[in-house]
Design a protein around this motif. Structure first.
Motif, PDB file in Angstrom:
ATOM      1  N   SER A 102     -58.887  32.141  50.238  1.00  0.00           N
ATOM      2  CA  SER A 102     -58.030  32.007  49.067  1.00  0.00           C
ATOM      3  C   SER A 102     -58.422  33.112  48.088  1.00  0.00           C
ATOM      4  CB  SER A 102     -58.256  30.627  48.425  1.00  0.00           C
ATOM      5  OG  SER A 102     -57.927  30.667  47.050  1.00  0.00           O
ATOM      6  N   THR A 103     -57.439  33.806  47.538  1.00  0.00           N
ATOM      7  CA  THR A 103     -57.777  34.878  46.584  1.00  0.00           C
ATOM      8  C   THR A 103     -58.431  34.287  45.335  1.00  0.00           C
ATOM      9  OG1 THR A 103     -55.525  34.808  45.726  1.00  0.00           O
ATOM     10  CG2 THR A 103     -56.008  36.503  47.378  1.00  0.00           C
ATOM     11  N   GLN A 112     -53.670  34.384  53.606  1.00  0.00           N
ATOM     12  CA  GLN A 112     -54.736  33.449  53.223  1.00  0.00           C
ATOM     13  C   GLN A 112     -54.810  32.358  54.289  1.00  0.00           C
ATOM     14  OE1 GLN A 112     -54.882  33.062  48.507  1.00  0.00           O
ATOM     15  NE2 GLN A 112     -52.914  32.412  49.282  1.00  0.00           N
ATOM     16  N   ARG A 169     -54.285  27.538  48.399  1.00  0.00           N
ATOM     17  CA  ARG A 169     -54.140  26.177  47.866  1.00  0.00           C
ATOM     18  C   ARG A 169     -53.256  26.129  46.627  1.00  0.00           C
ATOM     19  NH1 ARG A 169     -59.548  27.579  46.904  1.00  0.00           N
ATOM     20  NH2 ARG A 169     -59.992  27.983  44.707  1.00  0.00           N
ATOM     21  N   GLY A 170     -52.665  24.962  46.435  1.00  0.00           N
ATOM     22  CA  GLY A 170     -51.937  24.665  45.211  1.00  0.00           C
ATOM     23  C   GLY A 170     -52.800  23.737  44.376  1.00  0.00           C
ATOM     24  N   ARG A 171     -52.171  23.015  43.466  1.00  0.00           N
ATOM     25  CA  ARG A 171     -52.940  22.083  42.646  1.00  0.00           C
ATOM     26  C   ARG A 171     -53.358  20.882  43.498  1.00  0.00           C
ATOM     27  NH1 ARG A 171     -49.079  20.397  38.363  1.00  0.00           N
ATOM     28  NH2 ARG A 171     -47.674  20.607  40.133  1.00  0.00           N
ATOM     29  N   ARG A 202     -53.512  20.798  47.369  1.00  0.00           N
ATOM     30  CA  ARG A 202     -52.350  20.929  48.282  1.00  0.00           C
ATOM     31  C   ARG A 202     -52.392  22.296  48.952  1.00  0.00           C
ATOM     32  NH1 ARG A 202     -48.793  19.489  43.314  1.00  0.00           N
ATOM     33  NH2 ARG A 202     -48.951  17.238  43.276  1.00  0.00           N
ATOM     34  N   HIS A 226     -48.686  27.857  51.651  1.00  0.00           N
ATOM     35  CA  HIS A 226     -48.407  28.678  52.832  1.00  0.00           C
ATOM     36  C   HIS A 226     -48.318  30.144  52.442  1.00  0.00           C
ATOM     37  CE1 HIS A 226     -47.789  25.280  55.447  1.00  0.00           C
ATOM     38  NE2 HIS A 226     -47.218  24.694  54.412  1.00  0.00           N
ATOM     39  N   ASN A 236     -45.749  24.835  36.471  1.00  0.00           N
ATOM     40  CA  ASN A 236     -46.226  26.048  37.158  1.00  0.00           C
ATOM     41  C   ASN A 236     -45.317  26.572  38.255  1.00  0.00           C
ATOM     42  OD1 ASN A 236     -46.707  23.836  38.819  1.00  0.00           O
ATOM     43  ND2 ASN A 236     -48.310  24.908  39.911  1.00  0.00           N
ATOM     44  N   LYS A 268     -38.260  26.542  45.256  1.00  0.00           N
ATOM     45  CA  LYS A 268     -39.464  27.186  44.719  1.00  0.00           C
ATOM     46  C   LYS A 268     -39.641  28.592  45.298  1.00  0.00           C
ATOM     47  CE  LYS A 268     -44.316  25.911  43.962  1.00  0.00           C
ATOM     48  NZ  LYS A 268     -45.128  24.758  43.609  1.00  0.00           N
ATOM     49  N   GLY A 305     -45.481  29.884  42.703  1.00  0.00           N
ATOM     50  CA  GLY A 305     -46.320  28.845  42.091  1.00  0.00           C
ATOM     51  C   GLY A 305     -47.545  29.492  41.463  1.00  0.00           C
ATOM     52  N   ILE A 347     -51.571  33.392  41.868  1.00  0.00           N
ATOM     53  CA  ILE A 347     -50.100  33.444  41.923  1.00  0.00           C
ATOM     54  C   ILE A 347     -49.660  33.638  43.367  1.00  0.00           C
ATOM     55  CG2 ILE A 347     -48.055  34.764  41.226  1.00  0.00           C
ATOM     56  CD1 ILE A 347     -49.589  35.410  38.614  1.00  0.00           C
ATOM     57  N   ASP A 401     -43.100  34.091  47.105  1.00  0.00           N
ATOM     58  CA  ASP A 401     -42.434  34.287  48.402  1.00  0.00           C
ATOM     59  C   ASP A 401     -41.484  35.473  48.273  1.00  0.00           C
ATOM     60  OD1 ASP A 401     -43.585  31.939  49.633  1.00  0.00           O
ATOM     61  OD2 ASP A 401     -42.309  30.775  48.285  1.00  0.00           O
TER      62      ASP A 401
HETATM   63  C1  BT5 Z   1     -48.695  25.669  43.208  1.00  0.00           C
HETATM   64  O1  BT5 Z   1     -49.267  24.446  43.422  1.00  0.00           O
HETATM   65  O2  BT5 Z   1     -47.519  25.905  43.161  1.00  0.00           O
HETATM   66  C2  BT5 Z   1     -49.715  26.806  43.032  1.00  0.00           C
HETATM   67  C3  BT5 Z   1     -49.679  27.772  44.183  1.00  0.00           C
HETATM   68  C4  BT5 Z   1     -50.612  28.938  43.962  1.00  0.00           C
HETATM   69  C5  BT5 Z   1     -50.774  29.774  45.201  1.00  0.00           C
HETATM   70  C6  BT5 Z   1     -51.587  31.007  44.932  1.00  0.00           C
HETATM   71  S1  BT5 Z   1     -51.549  32.148  46.235  1.00  0.00           S
HETATM   72  C7  BT5 Z   1     -52.821  33.072  45.530  1.00  0.00           C
HETATM   73  C8  BT5 Z   1     -53.804  32.078  44.962  1.00  0.00           C
HETATM   74  N1  BT5 Z   1     -54.765  31.675  45.951  1.00  0.00           N
HETATM   75  C9  BT5 Z   1     -54.651  30.359  46.251  1.00  0.00           C
HETATM   76  O3  BT5 Z   1     -55.361  29.752  47.085  1.00  0.00           O
HETATM   77  N2  BT5 Z   1     -53.679  29.820  45.512  1.00  0.00           N
HETATM   78  C10 BT5 Z   1     -53.066  30.782  44.632  1.00  0.00           C
HETATM   79  P1  BT5 Z   1     -48.464  23.059  43.457  1.00  0.00           P
HETATM   80  O4  BT5 Z   1     -47.623  22.918  42.225  1.00  0.00           O
HETATM   81  O5  BT5 Z   1     -49.490  22.036  43.706  1.00  0.00           O
HETATM   82  O6  BT5 Z   1     -47.483  23.201  44.666  1.00  0.00           O
HETATM   83  C11 BT5 Z   1     -47.921  23.085  45.979  1.00  0.00           C
HETATM   84  C12 BT5 Z   1     -46.713  22.685  46.813  1.00  0.00           C
HETATM   85  O7  BT5 Z   1     -45.798  23.791  46.930  1.00  0.00           O
HETATM   86  C13 BT5 Z   1     -47.056  22.317  48.247  1.00  0.00           C
HETATM   87  O8  BT5 Z   1     -47.440  20.967  48.329  1.00  0.00           O
HETATM   88  C14 BT5 Z   1     -45.729  22.596  48.977  1.00  0.00           C
HETATM   89  O9  BT5 Z   1     -44.817  21.514  48.790  1.00  0.00           O
HETATM   90  C15 BT5 Z   1     -45.154  23.779  48.206  1.00  0.00           C
HETATM   91  N3  BT5 Z   1     -45.457  25.052  48.876  1.00  0.00           N
HETATM   92  C16 BT5 Z   1     -46.517  25.392  49.657  1.00  0.00           C
HETATM   93  N4  BT5 Z   1     -46.434  26.668  50.049  1.00  0.00           N
HETATM   94  C17 BT5 Z   1     -45.301  27.175  49.495  1.00  0.00           C
HETATM   95  C18 BT5 Z   1     -44.671  28.444  49.510  1.00  0.00           C
HETATM   96  N5  BT5 Z   1     -45.174  29.487  50.157  1.00  0.00           N
HETATM   97  N6  BT5 Z   1     -43.512  28.571  48.823  1.00  0.00           N
HETATM   98  C19 BT5 Z   1     -42.953  27.541  48.148  1.00  0.00           C
HETATM   99  N7  BT5 Z   1     -43.503  26.320  48.096  1.00  0.00           N
HETATM  100  C20 BT5 Z   1     -44.674  26.127  48.750  1.00  0.00           C
END
Ligand code: BT5
Length: 325
Positions: A92-93, A116, A120-122, A125, A128, A179, A187, A190, A209, A212
């Protein structure tokens, strides 16, 4: 800036070509050094013609992100992009930027990864991060405000992303608090802010950040096919990721400067004009708790002010928003 980045900058500034002699003079290196740097650029996919009349001419750039190329394209920013790293792959960056911070990296460091393995998201999660298809990156900052004002940075990142996307592709995005950036309800990006702080002092903030960019519909995994989109799908054409990455860094730098110099209100007003959530009846899920009400405004720290059915104002700093039925 490295010599390679300086060569790229000179080539871009002189589209019709620049002589080897001129490059030597400007960069203070030998002709042999210039020649070997040009060869190394060709080896990573830059197409550079050399002719006796025109000198060196850049005719095509590779699709891959390269740190020297991003540095060369970035015109002067105050903080963001003080250092740029591009990794082919990482977990993860955000982890990379956190480690770099502990090792003493400068404010404004930006770490990109082509893919990556544990994005991860929040709340843990998964995010991708298809190889070479998006922008997956993290920015390291040490802002001067209090930890309680940190939500400002998510707001700041959202406005900067929206402007960079519009400038690079012409596409308009909607912001979904806290976010998400959406296009046509799907979306596109994120933001994940991670903080290391004491009660009254921020050690560092990492803004992660994910955007896509060039995926086709079939390239999204089935779990998110129905909710995600890319700039390529929305705009119908492939987007130059380096150009977009530089636009994002430039806009982030401008907005971070606004926030650091006490003008968060301007950023918040711009954010509010694009926000899908304000003025609507929403449910906000925070862990096991659900808050319901009308999303009224952002406060000066970037928190959402929710008017409950009893008329009270609740200050919300995170959670998952859905529109109330
Ligand atoms: C986010 O979390 O939207 C924050 C995402 C941040 C990703 C960046 S990439 C660079 C940096 N390094 C990391 O490891 N993370 C950051 P959240 O609001 O919790 O949304 C997560 C949800 O978005 C997942 O549960 C999926 O439903 C959806 N999701 C996953 N991958 C996606 C994608 N590539 N495009 C759109 N939606 C996605």
């Amino acid at each position: 800036m490295t010599t390679v980045a300086e060569i790229l900058r000179a080539l871009r500034a002189n589209e019709t070509g620049i002589s080897g002699a001129e490059l030597c003079k400007r960069l203070g290196v030998s002709r042999t050094a210039i020649w070997s740097h040009i060869e190394s650029l060709r080896n990573v996919g830059f197409e550079i013609i050399a002719s006796p009349h025109r000198g060196y001419q850049l005719t095509a750039s590779p699709e891959a992100l390269l740190a020297d190329d991003l540095c060369a394209r970035l015109s002067s920013t105050r903080i963001i992009g003080s250092q740029i790293r591009v990794l082919p792959q990482t977990t993860s960056t955000n982890d990379e930027a956190t480690q770099a911070s502990r090792a003493g990296a400068e404010d404004g460091l930006v770490v990109f990864a082509e893919s990556q393995t544990a994005g991860r998201g929040r709340l843990g999660r998964a995010w991708h991060s298809a190889a070479g298809k998006g922008l997956w990156f993290s920015v390291l900052l040490r802002p001067s405000f209090a930890p309680s004002d940190c939500t400002r940075l998510t707001v700041t990142a959202a406005t900067a992303l929206a402007r960079a996307i519009r400038a690079t592709t012409g596409l308009t995005t909607q912001i979904k608090w806290p976010n998400d950036l959406l296009i046509d309800g799907r979306k596109i990006a994120g933001i994940l802010m991670e903080l290391s702080a004491e009660v009254d002092h921020i050690h560092h903030v990492v803004i992660g950040i994910g955007m896509d960019v060039n995926q086709t519909v079939s390239e999204f995994p089935s779990a998110i096919k129905g909710i995600a989109t890319s700039l390529k799908i929305a705009g119908g054409k492939t987007v130059n990721r380096a150009e977009l990455a530089v636009a994002v860094m430039q806009e982030l730098d401008a907005d971070y400067h606004r926030v650091q110099s006490g003008r968060f209100k301007d950023v918040a007003d711009e954010w509010a004009a694009q926000c899908d959530t304000l003025g609507r009846e929403v449910n906000i899920q925070i862990g096991a708790h659900r808050h319901t009400g009308r999303a009224e405004a952002l406060d000066e720290s970037g928190a959402l002010l929710l008017r409950t059915p009893h008329g009270r104002i609740e200050r919300i700093t995170g959670g998952d928003v859905t529109l109330a039925q």
